[in-house]
Scaffold this motif. Structure first.
Motif, short mmCIF file in Angstrom:
data_model
loop_
_atom_site.label_atom_id
_atom_site.label_comp_id
_atom_site.label_asym_id
_atom_site.label_seq_id
_atom_site.Cartn_x
_atom_site.Cartn_y
_atom_site.Cartn_z
N GLY A 207 31.44 38.78 50.11
CA GLY A 207 32.40 37.80 49.60
C GLY A 207 31.85 37.02 48.43
N THR A 208 30.59 36.62 48.52
CA THR A 208 29.95 35.89 47.43
C THR A 208 29.82 36.77 46.19
N PHE A 209 29.38 38.01 46.39
CA PHE A 209 29.21 38.94 45.27
C PHE A 209 30.52 39.19 44.55
N ILE B 198 34.44 38.63 40.12
CA ILE B 198 35.78 38.33 39.61
C ILE B 198 35.74 37.13 38.67
N GLY B 199 35.01 36.09 39.05
CA GLY B 199 34.92 34.90 38.20
C GLY B 199 34.28 35.21 36.85
N MET C 145 36.17 35.15 33.16
CA MET C 145 35.63 34.34 32.07
C MET C 145 35.34 35.20 30.84
N ALA C 146 34.83 36.42 31.05
CA ALA C 146 34.57 37.32 29.92
C ALA C 146 35.88 37.71 29.24
N LEU C 147 36.91 38.01 30.04
CA LEU C 147 38.20 38.35 29.45
C LEU C 147 38.77 37.19 28.65
N MET C 148 38.63 35.97 29.17
CA MET C 148 39.12 34.80 28.46
C MET C 148 38.36 34.60 27.14
#
Length: 88
Positions: free
Chosen positions: A49-51, A56-57, A61-64
């Motif tokens: 879950g952490t990974f 995803i986060g 952020m890279a896409l943004m």
């Protein structure tokens, strides 16, 4: 570095107090649930879950970042001043 105003010092004191209270609360909750046992499946689920949350986060952020750099966001902000392309 400029001097801090009275309001900024007050805000820093309040934020540091909130940080301290959050730390005290976290330690209290950690100690209150210390008798809960988590087997290997729980640890695997926690790690996965952490990974995936970090994956995803970071991906979003890279896409943004790349969307902002490539100019795809310009149409979404009508108040931004348009820059003329350089005549090179």
């Amino acid at each position: 570095m400029r001097n801090l105003s009275f309001g900024q010092v007050g805000l820093l004191v309040i934020l540091l107090a909130l940080l301290g209270l959050t730390g005290v609360w976290a330690v209290a909750v950690w100690n209150a649930t210390s008798d809960a046992v988590m087997d290997k499946h729980g640890w695997i689920a926690l790690g996965l879950g952490t990974f995936f949350s970090l994956l995803i986060g970071c991906g979003l952020m890279a896409l943004m970042f790349f969307s902002s750099r490539s100019g795809h966001d310009d149409a979404a902000d009508p108040f931004r001043k348009r820059r003329e392309p350089s005549a090179e």
